[in-house]
Design a protein around this motif. Structure first.
Motif, short mmCIF file in Angstrom:
data_model
loop_
_atom_site.label_atom_id
_atom_site.label_comp_id
_atom_site.label_asym_id
_atom_site.label_seq_id
_atom_site.Cartn_x
_atom_site.Cartn_y
_atom_site.Cartn_z
N ASN A 103 -2.96 1.31 -6.41
CA ASN A 103 -2.15 1.73 -7.55
C ASN A 103 -1.29 0.61 -8.14
N VAL A 104 -1.80 -0.63 -8.09
CA VAL A 104 -1.09 -1.77 -8.67
C VAL A 104 -1.43 -1.83 -10.16
N ASP A 105 -0.41 -1.93 -10.99
CA ASP A 105 -0.63 -2.00 -12.44
C ASP A 105 -0.68 -3.43 -12.95
N LEU A 106 0.07 -4.32 -12.30
CA LEU A 106 0.19 -5.70 -12.73
C LEU A 106 0.23 -6.60 -11.50
N CYS A 107 -0.53 -7.70 -11.52
CA CYS A 107 -0.52 -8.61 -10.37
C CYS A 107 -0.65 -10.05 -10.85
N SER A 108 0.25 -10.89 -10.38
CA SER A 108 0.31 -12.29 -10.80
C SER A 108 -0.47 -13.19 -9.85
N VAL A 109 -1.17 -14.18 -10.45
CA VAL A 109 -2.02 -15.11 -9.70
C VAL A 109 -1.74 -16.53 -10.18
N SER A 110 -1.77 -17.50 -9.26
CA SER A 110 -1.57 -18.90 -9.61
C SER A 110 -2.63 -19.76 -8.93
N ALA A 111 -3.39 -20.54 -9.71
CA ALA A 111 -4.55 -21.27 -9.20
C ALA A 111 -4.21 -22.33 -8.16
N HIS A 112 -3.09 -23.01 -8.33
CA HIS A 112 -2.83 -24.15 -7.44
C HIS A 112 -2.39 -23.72 -6.03
N LYS A 113 -2.28 -22.42 -5.82
CA LYS A 113 -2.01 -21.92 -4.47
C LYS A 113 -3.29 -21.69 -3.67
N PHE A 114 -4.46 -21.74 -4.34
CA PHE A 114 -5.72 -21.62 -3.61
C PHE A 114 -6.70 -22.72 -4.01
N LYS A 171 0.83 -1.21 0.00
CA LYS A 171 0.00 0.00 0.00
C LYS A 171 0.86 1.25 0.00
N GLU A 172 1.90 1.25 0.80
CA GLU A 172 2.78 2.42 0.91
C GLU A 172 3.58 2.63 -0.38
N ILE A 173 4.04 1.53 -0.98
CA ILE A 173 4.79 1.65 -2.24
C ILE A 173 3.87 2.15 -3.34
N GLY A 174 2.64 1.64 -3.36
CA GLY A 174 1.67 2.10 -4.35
C GLY A 174 1.39 3.58 -4.23
N LYS A 175 1.28 4.04 -2.98
CA LYS A 175 1.04 5.47 -2.73
C LYS A 175 2.23 6.30 -3.22
N LEU A 176 3.44 5.82 -2.96
CA LEU A 176 4.64 6.52 -3.42
C LEU A 176 4.66 6.62 -4.95
N LEU A 177 4.35 5.51 -5.61
CA LEU A 177 4.47 5.46 -7.07
C LEU A 177 3.40 6.27 -7.79
N LYS A 178 2.38 6.72 -7.08
CA LYS A 178 1.41 7.64 -7.69
C LYS A 178 2.09 8.93 -8.12
N GLN A 179 3.22 9.24 -7.46
CA GLN A 179 3.97 10.45 -7.81
C GLN A 179 4.82 10.24 -9.07
N TYR A 180 4.88 8.98 -9.53
CA TYR A 180 5.71 8.65 -10.69
C TYR A 180 4.86 7.89 -11.71
N PRO A 181 4.00 8.58 -12.43
CA PRO A 181 3.03 7.92 -13.31
C PRO A 181 3.65 7.14 -14.47
N THR A 182 4.92 7.35 -14.77
CA THR A 182 5.55 6.62 -15.88
C THR A 182 6.15 5.29 -15.42
N ILE A 183 6.14 5.04 -14.11
CA ILE A 183 6.69 3.79 -13.58
C ILE A 183 5.54 2.82 -13.30
N LEU A 184 5.64 1.61 -13.84
CA LEU A 184 4.63 0.59 -13.58
C LEU A 184 4.97 -0.16 -12.30
N PHE A 185 3.93 -0.62 -11.61
CA PHE A 185 4.08 -1.32 -10.33
C PHE A 185 3.54 -2.74 -10.48
N HIS A 186 4.45 -3.71 -10.41
CA HIS A 186 4.07 -5.12 -10.50
C HIS A 186 4.14 -5.76 -9.12
#
Length: 384
Positions: free
Chosen positions: A191-202, A158-173
């Motif tokens: 402010n997450v731009d990309l998030c990875s998910v894997s089915a066999h973990k749930f 959450k804190e990193i996402g808040k920080l990166l709002k100040q840098y709109p050209t940087i993507l957050f994975h």
């Protein structure tokens, strides 16, 4: 059998397997085909996408199906680097990322990209201040996992996402593989731009996963072909697997309120019992820690030896991540946290599901103590 290796993989729900079999048997058409069977398959794929999006509080058009967490991580990182290479060639990640993230980054390094590895504190957490200090004019991506797969540390997303709002050209994975169903995160609000998910973990099936790609974010595809998944991920879609994944996520989320409380109690019992043991060190932090992972070291005991001793008793846990456990090398995560080599080389990971019980926790703690005691006796005899 007591299965305490759920971060490596979970047992699929019976209903998930049933849905996979049903779709594979009755709705086996290619979703790109124009005939009735293809239309049925496409409809199921669309429904699964909508269900996943609803559960993750994003738009259906932001869910892209993949073969799992490794592909999702590679697509997010390499896809970002390739599409933005003319804007910048600097990427930032933590020093405790999953091998699929580190490996992708190292591959990019050989293609003239520059990588900054963020150090972590003794709890395995990165500093938001360090993230800010590492940002350059040519930075195009920051990649930080939500929950560490080895020690369970929760990163300050959450804190990193808040920080990166100040840098709109940087993507957050965010590698969310170990967090889904255990540690909630609102992707849009944070402010997450990309998030990875894997089915066999749930409790889904292996070989299925997803990548959340925020609306407006562009990636270069890794796979060329039939332009499926809006030209981002070519290849005939695994309809049965995606339907099963959506069902697994729905069931997991439905159980989460009571399941997480139970999981936290089981972890608390484990921690309390293990802390009584001589020569045992808990590596998982007490705070900022996911409810399902507990990592510890037993001085002088080789990890693989104790793992096999416990297996003889029908108890299954692991050493480091499943991807690295056969390499028999000290945990890179623990070394990054400042854990001494000797303890990093004798580390164990217990990882829970909603089904594990406090009784199992006490049984496992007792078995670990007994096995360690027996192994120490053998080691003393060998020294004579």
């Amino acid at each position: 059998m007591i299965y305490f290796d759920n971060s490596a993989t979970t047992r699929p729900y019976k209903e998930v397997i049933d849905s996979f079999v049903k779709v594979s048997s009755e709705y086996f058409g290619n979703p790109s085909s124009l005939h009735g069977l293809g239309v049925q398959a496409e409809k199921l794929l669309t429904q699964a996408r909508a269900q996943m999006a609803n559960l993750l509080a994003v738009k259906p058009t932001e869910i892209y199906f993949t073969s799992g967490g490794t592909e999702s991580n590679n697509l997010a990182i390499k896809g970002t680097a390739l599409v933005h290479k003319n804007k910048g060639r600097h990427l930032i990640l933590s020093s405790v990322e999953h091998p699929s993230v580190r490996g992708a980054m190292e591959q990019l390094k050989s293609a003239d990209f520059e990588i900054t590895y963020l150090t972590v504190d003794s709890y395995g957490r990165v500093s938001v201040e360090d993230v800010k200090a590492s940002i350059r004019k040519d930075t195009i991506l920051v990649s930080v996992m939500h929950v560490n797969n080895e020690v369970g540390t929760i990163q300050p997303i959450k804190e990193i996402g808040k920080l990166l709002k100040q840098y709109p050209t940087i993507l957050f994975h965010v590698d969310g593989v170990q967090a889904i169903g255990k540690v909630p995160l609102n992707l849009v609000k944070n402010n997450v731009d990309l998030c990875s998910v894997s089915a066999h973990k749930f409790h889904g099936l292996k070989g299925t996963g997803a990548l959340f790609i925020k609306e407006g974010v562009r990636l270069d595809p890794l796979l060329s072909g039939g332009n499926q998944e809006w030209q981002v991920r070519s290849g005939t879609e695994n309809v049965a697997g995606t339907v099963a994944m959506a069902k697994a996520l729905r069931m997991t989320m439905g159980k989460s309120e009571s399941g997480l409380k139970k999981m936290e109690r089981v972890k608390s019992v484990l921690r309390t019992e293990l802390e009584k043991m001589d020569g045992l060190t808990i590596n998982t932090p007490l705070e900022h820690s996911a409810p399902h992972i507990l990592n510890f070291s037993i001085k002088g005991i080789k990890s693989e030896v104790l793992i096999h001793a416990l297996e003889q008793k029908g108890i299954f846990l692991s050493t480091t991540s499943a991807c690295s456990s056969k390499k028999q090398l000290p945990s890179q995560t623990l070394l990054a946290m400042g854990v001494p080599d000797e303890l990093a080389d004798s580390a164990f990971r217990i990882s829970l599901s909603y089904d594990n019980t406090e009784e199992e926790a006490r049984t496992v703690a007792g078995a670990i103590e007994d096995a360690a005691r027996q192994l120490r006796k053998v080691m003393k005899l060998d020294e004579l």
